[in-house]
Design an enzyme around this catalytic site. Structure first.
Site, PDB file in Angstrom:
ATOM      1  N   LYS A 193       0.841  -1.194   0.000  1.00 12.93           N
ATOM      2  CA  LYS A 193       0.000   0.000   0.000  1.00 12.93           C
ATOM      3  C   LYS A 193       0.874   1.241   0.000  1.00 12.93           C
ATOM      4  CE  LYS A 193      -1.860   2.592   3.081  1.00 12.93           C
ATOM      5  NZ  LYS A 193      -1.690   3.886   2.406  1.00 12.93           N
ATOM      6  N   GLU A 267      10.207   0.798  10.421  1.00 17.70           N
ATOM      7  CA  GLU A 267      11.213   1.832  10.193  1.00 17.70           C
ATOM      8  C   GLU A 267      10.495   3.151  10.440  1.00 17.70           C
ATOM      9  OE1 GLU A 267      13.031   4.572   9.074  1.00 17.70           O
ATOM     10  OE2 GLU A 267      12.964   3.983   6.960  1.00 17.70           O
ATOM     11  N   CYS A 301      13.312  10.572   7.081  1.00 14.81           N
ATOM     12  CA  CYS A 301      13.275  10.026   8.435  1.00 14.81           C
ATOM     13  C   CYS A 301      14.619  10.199   9.139  1.00 14.81           C
ATOM     14  CB  CYS A 301      12.852   8.570   8.415  1.00 14.81           C
ATOM     15  SG  CYS A 301      13.778   7.595   7.247  1.00 14.81           S
ATOM     16  N   GLU A 398       9.763  15.276  15.893  1.00 19.18           N
ATOM     17  CA  GLU A 398      10.128  15.169  14.474  1.00 19.18           C
ATOM     18  C   GLU A 398       9.261  16.151  13.685  1.00 19.18           C
ATOM     19  OE1 GLU A 398       9.013  11.510  12.355  1.00 19.18           O
ATOM     20  OE2 GLU A 398      10.994  11.555  11.433  1.00 19.18           O
TER      21      GLU A 398
HETATM   22  P1  NAI Z   1       1.769   7.895   8.618  1.00 16.01           P
HETATM   23  O1  NAI Z   1       2.637   7.097   9.486  1.00 16.01           O
HETATM   24  O2  NAI Z   1       0.346   8.090   8.999  1.00 16.01           O
HETATM   25  O3  NAI Z   1       1.758   7.305   7.135  1.00 16.01           O
HETATM   26  C1  NAI Z   1       2.638   6.350   6.626  1.00 16.01           C
HETATM   27  C2  NAI Z   1       1.851   5.234   5.933  1.00 16.01           C
HETATM   28  O4  NAI Z   1       1.078   4.512   6.874  1.00 16.01           O
HETATM   29  C3  NAI Z   1       0.856   5.699   4.883  1.00 16.01           C
HETATM   30  O5  NAI Z   1       0.865   4.784   3.808  1.00 16.01           O
HETATM   31  C4  NAI Z   1      -0.469   5.640   5.611  1.00 16.01           C
HETATM   32  O6  NAI Z   1      -1.571   5.482   4.755  1.00 16.01           O
HETATM   33  C5  NAI Z   1      -0.276   4.413   6.474  1.00 16.01           C
HETATM   34  N1  NAI Z   1      -1.114   4.348   7.669  1.00 16.01           N
HETATM   35  C6  NAI Z   1      -1.632   5.356   8.408  1.00 16.01           C
HETATM   36  N2  NAI Z   1      -2.316   4.871   9.455  1.00 16.01           N
HETATM   37  C7  NAI Z   1      -2.228   3.527   9.395  1.00 16.01           C
HETATM   38  C8  NAI Z   1      -2.724   2.458  10.205  1.00 16.01           C
HETATM   39  N3  NAI Z   1      -3.435   2.692  11.305  1.00 16.01           N
HETATM   40  N4  NAI Z   1      -2.423   1.192   9.856  1.00 16.01           N
HETATM   41  C9  NAI Z   1      -1.678   0.943   8.769  1.00 16.01           C
HETATM   42  N5  NAI Z   1      -1.217   1.904   7.962  1.00 16.01           N
HETATM   43  C10 NAI Z   1      -1.472   3.185   8.264  1.00 16.01           C
HETATM   44  O7  NAI Z   1       2.444   9.312   8.432  1.00 16.01           O
HETATM   45  P2  NAI Z   1       1.745  10.690   8.002  1.00 16.01           P
HETATM   46  O8  NAI Z   1       0.478  10.934   8.753  1.00 16.01           O
HETATM   47  O9  NAI Z   1       1.642  10.712   6.532  1.00 16.01           O
HETATM   48  O10 NAI Z   1       2.809  11.745   8.477  1.00 16.01           O
HETATM   49  C11 NAI Z   1       2.804  12.245   9.811  1.00 16.01           C
HETATM   50  C12 NAI Z   1       4.179  12.324  10.375  1.00 16.01           C
HETATM   51  O11 NAI Z   1       4.774  11.034  10.401  1.00 16.01           O
HETATM   52  C13 NAI Z   1       5.168  13.152   9.585  1.00 16.01           C
HETATM   53  O12 NAI Z   1       5.077  14.504   9.860  1.00 16.01           O
HETATM   54  C14 NAI Z   1       6.463  12.562  10.031  1.00 16.01           C
HETATM   55  O13 NAI Z   1       6.849  13.130  11.252  1.00 16.01           O
HETATM   56  C15 NAI Z   1       6.149  11.110  10.218  1.00 16.01           C
HETATM   57  N6  NAI Z   1       6.539  10.301   9.062  1.00 16.01           N
HETATM   58  C16 NAI Z   1       7.723   9.662   9.124  1.00 16.01           C
HETATM   59  C17 NAI Z   1       8.162   8.932   8.055  1.00 16.01           C
HETATM   60  C18 NAI Z   1       9.462   8.232   8.101  1.00 16.01           C
HETATM   61  O14 NAI Z   1       9.960   7.822   7.073  1.00 16.01           O
HETATM   62  N7  NAI Z   1      10.025   8.032   9.239  1.00 16.01           N
HETATM   63  C19 NAI Z   1       7.393   8.849   6.817  1.00 16.01           C
HETATM   64  C20 NAI Z   1       6.119   9.508   6.878  1.00 16.01           C
HETATM   65  C21 NAI Z   1       5.757  10.222   7.964  1.00 16.01           C
END
Ligand code: NAI
Length: 793
Positions: A193, A267, A301, A398
């Protein structure tokens, strides 16, 4: 007339836009809506729902994409399951050919994919063209190699099954490659996904998979939001979840998968330090900062988002940095001469804006360059905060945007303390011309990746992943492959409920009785200690006659034991050779008392004399086995980028928890505790709850074998209760649990707090076999730190 110098100084860049016609045509072809890719075909969403995808550079809607429902996820998982038997049986070489073909096709479409990525995500075309897409190809090539070498390099291991992979929006295609390439190389099938903001390059890759004739159902995509992701996580027929994204969602996924038997790698986020010593090449370090925090608008990240500068050069360094910031160009991602593109989504822009306002309110000095932001789209200027308090929000949270929080330090000790003053531990970057200083810091910083005089370097041959709340598991390299493999020979031993020696403790066994003097105590900090509760429980023999009493440990005893273990850092600092000597001594002392230990096993379990003796002998051999390994389980050197080598070093976790099984009360305990300490960890162990006396007898062996105080701590009592407390304890970095299914769920759920790594198994193991020893135990007793070191010209 102007001089050449004046002309050069006043000259500005003209726009140099990359052509986007091919991408525009492709997007148009796929309307009114992109579909899921399931079972080798593009399928409309079952409930017909679509969502909008935007171009962050102007906010316009560029595509409509299918919103995955639970029914779509079902279909994709079913397709992946159906494809698994045949795919997992293909030869490694066959899979290598497919991966190689994907890599080639990615290269052929490099320009198209780069433009599409920049339009979808907002990242500068220079980055998608020069970094993201080439690395995507590199990952597929590298893993084609692992597929071909699988049988010899990972013998005894095979694919896990159907892998659910959930990826973020910051490196849409690259994160796909990081996950899909190793999964397919190992013979797994995949349901992926992509993030809701950036699903397009994944769909383009699905077309590539079609082109190369990847068998149907091996790779599936369901697009959608968090709910779609949750449906994958919770799907009963998924064997492994690999997630990259926020720590918050990672924690939810840890809880949701607890006790389900799903393999998991996470990660997560970071707040990585970028450390500049006064003897660093400051101009290079300024360029390093640019790469660290303004690469991909800081939406990385492992972004170097905390700048730590040695006090004496701080002002000079900030001046240089501010001057450099004035030259950074923010603008249209498709313009080849811009440095900083657009923020992926409006909500992310709002989040960054809010956090920056918070920084100003917290009293930090804020600098932003004078150039105005583009009139439309979601842009944020490069931002530097100085005078930041280490505990303030902008130093801890972050931000995931182009925002740098700077602090100063005086000594290397202070630098290390500040660097580690974070719940995260993804990466760090250290700048000094003194290599001793760099390597000293590299050893002290708790992070999965350390770059010396460099930053944000990635390669498929090197593992990537975090310590602490940055997650667990690695992507890339050998360690990354392991995440997609599992032992081929599944444990065929009997069901624990039916096994004679492994009945779960009954509540009545633990009804507290006041402690008698002859009761075995606990072993904490090298001393025998009465349980805090003052209670003990009866240890029964095979005929349910009481043969002794063991202390009934509680939460407070666990706290004391963890404290003692945490202090025993001298053990971790010892050489492998020194630890080996202690282990040999331990084996010798156990061997000298073999009869006594055998008699105890017979008394507790009713085992035959021969079996009891075999268990003791095997325990002695096992200690010798790990004494042998103590100075040999070492890392590797990866050849990654030119002029660099990457040292992959297995490091002890620190303080570990080990919960032992009831079957093989002595050998089970030894098989778990000894590899843990052989690698330099300190341990809090809860021995076999029904048959704890082998472990309590072992106190004397420990006392006479030069094992330093606090290295092994033993708390008897209700294993699952104690295991839960241990799993929830923030000082424990990794918890092993070998007991019942309910205990596994308790430990995995409890571990979500600080996202500690776990290794949990239920079901009887044959502890006498050689499969109950060896490298997999050592691997779980360590985590890999990858240190990128400059090397050669
Ligand atoms: P997120 O963690 O919600 O999204 C990442 C992925 O997880 C997306 O594909 C999303 O659809 C999916 N997702 C969301 N909720 C889920 C659930 N309950 N179960 C399974 N999959 C789920 O991140 P978001 O809201 O886009 O960004 C928020 C903050 O997260 C950012 O500001 C940043 O601080 C952090 N982030 C960190 C990342 C990294 O690479 N460490 C990447 C993206 C976001």
């Amino acid at each position: 007339m102007s001089t050449v110098k004046e002309i050069l100084q006043t000259m500005d860049y003209g726009p140099a836009p990359e052509a986007k016609d091919a991408v525009t045509a492709w997007l148009a072809k796929h309307q009114p809506g992109f579909r899921h890719y399931i079972g080798g075909a593009f399928q409309a969403p079952r409930d017909g729902k679509l969502f909008d995808v935007h171009n962050p550079a102007d906010g316009s809607v560029i595509a409509k994409v299918a919103q995955g429902s639970a029914a779509d996820v079902d279909a994709a998982v079913a397709a992946a399951r159906a494809a698994f038997p045949a795919w997992s049986k293909t030869s490694g070489e066959t899979r290598a050919r497919y991966l190689y073909a994907i890599a080639r096709h990615v290269q052929k479409r490099e320009r198209f994919l780069s433009v599409l990525e920049s339009i979808d995500n907002g990242k500068p075309i220079r980055e998608s063209r020069d970094i993201d897409v080439p690395l995507v190809a590199r990952h597929f090539y590298h893993h084609a190699g692992w597929a071909a070498l699988l049988d010899t390099e990972f013998s005894g291991l095979g694919p896990v099954g159907v892998c659910g992979q959930i990826i973020p929006w910051n490196f849409p295609l690259l994160m796909l490659a990081w996950k899909v390439a190793p999964a397919l190389a190992a013979g797994n099938t995949v349901v992926l996904k992509p993030a809701e903001y950036t699903p397009l390059t994944a769909l383009a890759l699905a077309e590539i998979c079609d082109e190369v004739g990847l068998p149907k159902g091996v790779f599936n995509i369901v697009t959608g939001d968090g709910e779609t992701g949750a449906a994958i996580v919770n799907h009963a027929d998924v064997d492994k979840i690999a997630f990259t994204g926020s720590t918050e969602v990672g924690r939810e996924i840890r809880k949701a998968t607890a006790g389900t038997g799903k393999k998991l790698s996470l990660e997560l986020g970071g707040k990585s330090p970028f450390i500049v010593f006064d003897d660093a090449d400051l101009d290079s370090a300024v360029e390093g900062v640019v790469d660290a925090i303004w690469f991909n608008q800081g939406q990385v990240c492992c972004a170097g988002s905390r700048l730590l500068v040695q006090e004496g050069v701080a002002e000079r360094f900030y001046d240089k940095l501010k001057r450099r910031m004035e030259t950074l160009r923010v603008g249209d991602p498709l313009d080849k001469s811009i440095d900083i593109g657009a923020i992926v989504a409006k909500v992310q822009l709002e989040r960054i804006t809010k956090l920056v306002e918070q920084g100003r309110r917290e009293g930090a000095a804020c600098f932003q360059p004078s150039a105005p932001m583009p009139g439309k789209g979601w842009f944020f200027p490069p931002t530097l905060f100085t005078d930041v308090a280490p505990a303030s929000t902008i130093a801890q949270v972050e931000i995931f945007g182009p925002v740098l929080a700077a602090m100063t330090f005086r000594t290397p000790d202070e630098a290390a303390a500040l660097a580690n003053n974070s719940a995260y531990g993804l990466s760090a970057s250290v700048w000094s011309e003194n290599i001793d200083r760099c390597l000293d810091l590299a050893a002290r910083i708790k992070a999965g990746v350390i770059w010396i005089n460099g930053t944000n370097m990635f390669d498929a041959a090197a593992g990537f992943g975090g310590y602490r709340e940055s997650g667990f598991g690695r992507e890339g390299g050998r360690e990354g492959m392991i995440e997609y493999l599992t032992p081929l020979k599944k444990n065929s031993a009997k069901d624990p409920a039916k096994a004679k020696l492994s009945a779960e403790p009954t509540a009545s066994a633990f009804e507290g009785k006041p402690t008698l003097d002859r009761t075995a105590k606990l072993f904490i900090g090298g001393k025998q200690a009465r349980p805090d509760s003052g209670y003990s429980y009866s240890v029964l023999d095979a005929k349910d006659h009481a043969i002794g009493q063991a202390g009934l440990g509680n939460r407070k005893d666990i706290r004391n034991a963890v404290e003692a273990a945490s202090k025993a850092t001298g053990w971790t600092a010892l050489s492998g050779h020194a630890r080996a000597q202690v282990l040999y001594f331990l084996a010798e002392n156990l061997s000298a008392r073999a009869d006594e230990f055998a008699a105890r096993l017979i008394a507790m379990t009713g085992a035959a004399k021969k079996a009891a003796r075999a268990e003791v002998d095997a325990s002695v051999s096992r200690i010798i086995h790990y004494a042998a390994w103590a100075d040999k389980y070492d890392g590797r050197v990866h050849y990654t980028k030119a002029r660099h080598v990457t040292l992959a070093m297995p490091e002890a976790w620190g303080t570990m928890a080990v919960s032992c099984p009831d079957e093989a009360p002595l050998l089970g305990f030894i098989s778990l505790v000894i590899p843990v300490i052989a690698m330099g960890n300190r341990v809090v162990a809860t021995p076999a709850p029904l048959h704890p006396l082998s472990a309590t007898d072992f106190y004397q062996v420990l006392e006479t074998s030069d094992v330093p105080d606090g290295v092994v701590n033993i708390v008897t009592g209700e294993r699952d209760l104690l295991a839960k407390t241990l799993a929830e304890h923030d000082e424990i970095a990794c918890a092993w649990y070998f007991g019942g299914a309910e205990g596994v769920a308790l430990v995995e759920r409890g571990s979500a707090g600080n996202l500690k790594a776990t290794w949990c198994e239920h079901g009887a193991r044959d502890w006498l076999s050689t499969e109950a020893q060896g490298e997999s135990f050592l691997r779980h007793a360590t985590q890999i730190k990858n240190i990128w070191v400059p090397y050669g010209e």
